[in-house]
Write an enzyme that holds these catalytic residues in place. Structure first.
Site, PDB file in Angstrom:
ATOM      1  N   SER A   1      11.584 -12.033  -5.497  1.00 50.64           N
ATOM      2  CA  SER A   1      12.936 -11.266  -6.162  1.00 50.64           C
ATOM      3  C   SER A   1      14.211 -12.155  -5.520  1.00 50.64           C
ATOM      4  CB  SER A   1      12.934  -9.968  -6.220  1.00 50.64           C
ATOM      5  OG  SER A   1      13.260  -9.426  -5.072  1.00 50.64           O
ATOM      6  N   GLY A   2      14.951 -11.866  -6.189  1.00 54.29           N
ATOM      7  CA  GLY A   2      16.349 -12.147  -5.468  1.00 54.29           C
ATOM      8  C   GLY A   2      17.212 -11.477  -4.844  1.00 54.29           C
TER       9      GLY A   2
ATOM     10  N   ILE B   1      13.114 -10.007 -18.421  1.00 53.16           N
ATOM     11  CA  ILE B   1      13.594  -9.037 -19.588  1.00 53.16           C
ATOM     12  C   ILE B   1      14.777  -9.336 -20.205  1.00 53.16           C
ATOM     13  CG2 ILE B   1      14.467  -6.778 -19.985  1.00 53.16           C
ATOM     14  CD1 ILE B   1      11.418  -6.836 -19.253  1.00 53.16           C
TER      15      ILE B   1
ATOM     16  N   ASP C   1      -3.172  -9.196   8.353  1.00 53.45           N
ATOM     17  CA  ASP C   1      -1.919  -9.245   9.029  1.00 53.45           C
ATOM     18  C   ASP C   1      -1.772  -7.597   9.857  1.00 53.45           C
ATOM     19  OD1 ASP C   1      -1.555  -7.965   6.556  1.00 53.45           O
ATOM     20  OD2 ASP C   1       0.497  -8.256   6.196  1.00 53.45           O
TER      21      ASP C   1
ATOM     22  N   ASN D   1       1.938  -0.267   5.446  1.00 46.22           N
ATOM     23  CA  ASN D   1       2.403  -0.702   4.316  1.00 46.22           C
ATOM     24  C   ASN D   1       3.672  -1.895   4.210  1.00 46.22           C
ATOM     25  OD1 ASN D   1       3.610  -0.782   1.432  1.00 46.22           O
ATOM     26  ND2 ASN D   1       4.949   0.861   2.031  1.00 46.22           N
ATOM     27  N   GLY D   2       3.147  -2.952   3.687  1.00 43.32           N
ATOM     28  CA  GLY D   2       3.896  -4.034   3.543  1.00 43.32           C
ATOM     29  C   GLY D   2       3.204  -5.422   3.935  1.00 43.32           C
ATOM     30  N   GLU D   3       3.924  -6.450   4.480  1.00 39.08           N
ATOM     31  CA  GLU D   3       3.679  -7.692   5.041  1.00 39.08           C
ATOM     32  C   GLU D   3       4.139  -8.062   6.108  1.00 39.08           C
ATOM     33  OE1 GLU D   3       0.905  -9.172   3.166  1.00 39.08           O
ATOM     34  OE2 GLU D   3       1.238  -8.115   1.039  1.00 39.08           O
TER      35      GLU D   3
ATOM     36  N   CYS E   1       0.748  -1.240   0.001  1.00 37.97           N
ATOM     37  CA  CYS E   1      -0.006  -0.019  -0.218  1.00 37.97           C
ATOM     38  C   CYS E   1       0.855   1.173  -0.063  1.00 37.97           C
ATOM     39  CB  CYS E   1      -0.825   0.060   1.304  1.00 37.97           C
ATOM     40  SG  CYS E   1      -1.984  -1.610   1.590  1.00 37.97           S
TER      41      CYS E   1
ATOM     42  N   LEU F   1      -3.664  -1.804  -2.079  1.00 39.93           N
ATOM     43  CA  LEU F   1      -3.330  -2.657  -3.029  1.00 39.93           C
ATOM     44  C   LEU F   1      -3.751  -4.242  -2.344  1.00 39.93           C
ATOM     45  CD1 LEU F   1      -2.540  -4.010  -6.071  1.00 39.93           C
ATOM     46  CD2 LEU F   1      -0.024  -4.006  -4.957  1.00 39.93           C
TER      47      LEU F   1
END
Length: 645
Positions: A363-364, A291, A100, A75-77, A2, A51
């Protein structure tokens, strides 16, 4: 995922301007296009753009506790929320959602400021406890999620996920901090906690700020730091097995979502390890995105395809033209501060591609810092061995003189490019590492800045950022020290900033299994020779992935996510570079030495030197001045290219 924003009156419960709050919230519409909500009460306003990822039906914010006395925007998880809910329920807390976010208000009630110690995840949140008249903000340990704030002259505190929300308020001054400019031209970003504007700050990773209304505002308080103890006695085989299990747990936690989920797959070790682990957990095919570049020198899509084929992923690839430079002004608006990592362009494009197919992508990121993957780490260790062989009293004058006299031979084979090495050998370890990662090194910045600007710096040098962190590192291990420095500077200011802004511009949530703080703490307890062994970086990660990934992926030279700046600036962007670097906007600041700017442009475009990185840094600074400093945010904000129009 968010965007959060708000206004807190630190002095009294004065009325909040709802129109300003709305404007602040809407400036971040791209971060949360699903819903937008506001809460106001005397002395407090909170805004949230949502979001929807978890508890889509009932997870709206701002969110309250049972009696409405505690409210949070987040904002986040919080990845461990499912285990926290029953623990908090056992303490008597009643949950009205399955989100959460609700864990935060009840954890605050249960544990106060220490609630952050219980959260495992990426987060930035602001909370108001009306009964205690206390405002509390916190940012996650690794700095994955951003949090800006500013205290106005009248005592109002503004906060937001992006700097543009503070600017949208309309009363924060846009005076540029000269010290931030020095940091930017050294590092390519403004380092935490400083902000490009004097009146704003970033809350540092692993810090919280607790303010009681009517009392003076304290300094932020650190609640976490990584410690490189290097004291765990463990063999390679046992370490590989434990790493596989820890990575599996970290990935599993980050696969919890009620929306389509996938992963970035670059073809490098880190993202490939994440995808291989996801495939071992998921019963469905993993969605992957890559990509490709039409310039073979920058294209590693064939290695991504090896991994995608091995795990039968639903693989999506788009080719980016090597002349994809139309994003310059978009990036300046997106980042709000000057930001000079040119890989922001392909990162923006891969997020754009991913959002067509998923709402969450793993992602890494963080693998190089955690496991020791950068080539510069191996170079630094080599230099450290050389430094240790000669007393500083002899080493500094000898190599200092050689560094000054030896020509900078960008055109020569690497073995003959000794100037930087000589300069590094004349310094101590922290100074040498700062020198090696600087975009414009000290002597270049000395020539770049005007006497007027240097007077404003009053002797300040960006080296002080590294010195401050090194003083807190609590390790004299050569590798651990620079890993700690990168975790505090480059990872936060460059990597996490790049991914957060690029992903949220497309309303995409990116999760980072290799930055799980419990995994990071465990790796930091391992001896450094499990991270770099000989000339092999990320030794343990690669060994642990040998059963899961082909050697062509694990043991090929690192390519990076780069764009052909040198060629652009001698070709299609030649005129733009001249117009920006030698144009009226930079000149109007009075901060730059025009003769040196002329030298940078002419020497690069003639082919005599490769000044592509300094020129990009100047190009993005000029774009920042035009797109952010000179532009007023409109009253009605709508999204264009993921950023306010």
């Amino acid at each position: 995922m968010c965007g959060i924003t708000g206004i807190f009156d630190t002095r009294a419960a004065r009325e909040i301007d709802a129109a300003r709050l709305h404007r602040m919230n809407e400036s971040q519409h791209h971060r949360g296009p699903d819903e937008g909500s506001l809460h106001t009460e005397p002395g407090l306003g909170m805004g949230h753009r949502r979001l929807s990822i978890i508890d889509i039906s009932t997870g709206q914010q701002p969110l309250f506790n049972e009696d409405g006395s505690v409210v949070v925007v987040f904002n986040g998880e919080i990845y461990n929320y499912q285990s926290l809910i029953p623990e908090l329920q056992a303490l008597g807390h009643v949950f009205h959602t399955k989100s959460d976010t609700e864990c935060i208000v009840h954890a605050w009630e249960a544990w106060g400021e220490d609630c952050v110690q219980r959260f495992r995840g990426m987060f930035a949140f602001a909370l108001w406890d009306r009964n205690k008249q206390t405002f509390f903000m916190a940012r996650d340990r690794m700095g994955v999620k951003p949090l800006f704030y500013s205290v106005l002259d009248d005592g109002q505190l503004l906060f937001g996920s992006e700097l543009k929300s503070l600017l949208a308020h309309g009363q924060m001054r846009r005076d540029i901090d000269p010290l931030a400019v020095e940091e930017y031209f050294a590092l390519g970003y403004v380092a935490e906690p400083r902000c490009i504007f004097k009146q704003a700050r970033k809350l540092e990773p692993g810090y919280s700020l607790c303010i009681r209304r009517g009392q003076s505002i304290p300094e932020p308080k650190q609640f976490w730091d990584v410690r490189f103890t290097l004291d765990r006695q463990i063999g390679v085989e046992e370490a590989c097995l434990e790493l596989q299990e820890r990575l599996k747990e970290s990935v599993r936690l980050r696969m919890i979502a009620e929306v389509p989920l996938g992963a970035f797959l670059s073809g490098g070790v880190d993202s490939s390890a994440v995808v291989a682990t996801m495939a071992g957990i998921s019963s469905d095919a993993v969605n992957t995105c890559s990509i490709a570049f039409d310039d073979p020198a920058f294209n590693e899509s064939e290695f991504a395809k090896l991994v995608a084929d091995r795990y039968r992923t639903e693989h999506k690839v788009e080719t980016v033209k090597s002349d994809d430079f139309d994003l310059l002004d978009t990036l300046a608006r997106l980042y709000d501060e000057p930001y000079a990592d040119s890989s922001a362009i392909p990162t923006y494009r891969v997020c754009q591609l991913a959002r067509k197919h998923v709402t969450v992508a793993l992602s890494g990121d963080g693998g190089d810092e955690t496991f020791g993957g950068y080539r510069r780490y191996r170079m630094h260790l080599m230099e450290e061995r050389m430094r240790s062989m000669m007393p500083a009293g002899l080493r500094k004058p000898l190599f200092g003189t050689l560094g000054r006299l030896y020509p900078k031979a960008d055109w020569a084979p690497r073995v003959f490019r000794a100037k930087t090495t000589f300069e590094g050998l004349s310094r101590n370890a922290v100074e040498a590492y700062f020198h090696s990662v600087s975009i414009l090194r000290g002597p270049m910045r000395e020539q770049l800045f005007s006497p007027q600007f240097k007077a404003q710096l009053s002797g300040y040098e960006a080296q002080e950022v590294f010195d401050r962190h090194a003083a807190n590192a609590q390790t004299d291990d050569p590798l651990a020290l620079i890993q700690y420095l990168d975790t505090k500077t480059y990872l936060v200011g460059d990597i996490n900033t790049k991914v957060d802004r690029a992903s949220m511009a497309h309303s995409l949530e990116v999760r980072e299994p290799l930055m799980d703080h419990e995994l990071v703490e465990w790796v930091a307890s391992l001896p450094s020779d499990l991270k770099i062994r000989g000339q092999e970086g990320k030794y343990l990660l690669k060994k642990s992935m040998e059963p899961l990934l082909p050697d062509e992926v694990l043991y090929r030279p690192k390519m990076g996510f780069a764009v052909p700046l040198a060629r652009w600036f001698r070709g299609p962007l030649k005129q733009r570079v001249q117009d920006a670097v030698l144009g009226p906007r930079l000149a109007a600041t009075g901060w730059f030495n025009r003769e040196y700017l002329q030298h940078l442009v002419e020497a690069h475009q003639s082919g005599a030197r490769d000044y592509s990185a300094p020129l990009w840094t100047l190009l993005m600074f000029e774009a920042f001045l035009r797109q952010v400093v000179d532009e007023e945010l409109p009253l009605a904000v709508h999204s264009r290219d993921g950023v306010p129009a």
